[in-house]
Design an enzyme around this catalytic site. Structure first.
Site, short mmCIF file in Angstrom:
data_model
loop_
_atom_site.label_atom_id
_atom_site.label_comp_id
_atom_site.label_asym_id
_atom_site.label_seq_id
_atom_site.Cartn_x
_atom_site.Cartn_y
_atom_site.Cartn_z
N TYR A 68 -74.72 12.78 22.72
CA TYR A 68 -74.99 14.63 22.11
C TYR A 68 -74.03 14.81 21.01
O TYR A 68 -72.90 14.06 21.55
CB TYR A 68 -75.70 15.15 22.28
CG TYR A 68 -74.48 15.79 23.03
CD1 TYR A 68 -74.33 17.30 22.66
CD2 TYR A 68 -74.00 15.94 24.01
CE1 TYR A 68 -72.85 18.34 22.85
CE2 TYR A 68 -72.63 16.39 24.52
CZ TYR A 68 -72.39 18.18 23.91
OH TYR A 68 -71.37 18.71 24.21
N GLU A 71 -74.07 20.17 15.36
CA GLU A 71 -73.45 20.17 13.74
C GLU A 71 -73.44 21.53 13.29
O GLU A 71 -75.10 22.45 13.69
CB GLU A 71 -73.83 19.39 13.03
CG GLU A 71 -74.07 17.87 13.51
CD GLU A 71 -74.35 16.64 12.44
OE1 GLU A 71 -74.46 16.17 11.17
OE2 GLU A 71 -75.70 16.96 11.88
N LYS A 83 -75.64 19.62 1.06
CA LYS A 83 -75.62 20.19 2.10
C LYS A 83 -74.17 19.44 2.99
O LYS A 83 -74.12 18.48 2.55
CB LYS A 83 -76.69 19.94 2.67
CG LYS A 83 -76.94 20.02 4.07
CD LYS A 83 -78.28 19.55 4.51
CE LYS A 83 -78.92 20.47 5.57
NZ LYS A 83 -80.11 19.93 6.74
#
Length: 159
Positions: A68, A71, A83
């Site tokens: 995993y 962010e 972005k």
């Protein structure tokens, strides 16, 4: 050691439509719907899609590493259609990277097409420099191609 890689992916969709999908939380929903076995599952940990939002990406079974990454959205510029996210936990951090940032920029080509520019910027201790070879933009490129195709098909269906 500092590194930077970039990949441009042309899509047959206007920049405004691509940005609508990329700018907030819609991108995670599309990844869940279109790419769960390739990129993974996205869940919002905290936030509404703006700067400060935390999202967790759980990689598909069999992926190397911790399985995993989390962010944080550090930039979401509607005018420039940019972005940026920074890895705060898991993923490359677990491998020893000091920083790992993703920048997604939507560039208008013309009224019916655009470019999704996906960039990765990272820092890692010189002693771990060989790990930099693991950094690539392939997942971002796959995401851009798939979402571009999805938006293009959606556009055709409306006309």
């Amino acid at each position: 050691m500092h590194g930077h890689i970039t990949q441009d992916t042309p899509v047959a969709v206007p920049a405004a439509a691509v940005w609508e999908a990329y700018s907030g939380l819609e991108l995670g929903k599309l990844v869940d719907k279109l790419l769960p076995d390739v990129i993974g599952r996205v869940e919002v940990v905290e936030g509404d899609g703006g700067v400060g939002t935390l999202v967790k990406l759980t990689f598909p079974p069999g992926s190397p590493g911790s399985g995993y990454m989390i962010e944080k959205f550090i930039k979401n510029d509607d005018e420039a259609r940019v972005k940026e996210t920074e890895l705060v936990e898991g993923g490359y951090k677990d491998l020893g990277f000091d920083s790992y940032r993703i920048r997604l920029e939507i560039i208008e080509k013309d009224s019916e097409s655009s470019i999704i520019r996906s960039s990765v910027e990272y820092e890692i201790d010189d002693k771990l420099a060989e790990l930099a070879s693991h950094v690539n933009t392939k997942p971002l490129e796959i995401m851009a191609e798939t979402i571009g195709k999805h938006l293009s098909e959606k556009k055709v269906a409306r006309t």
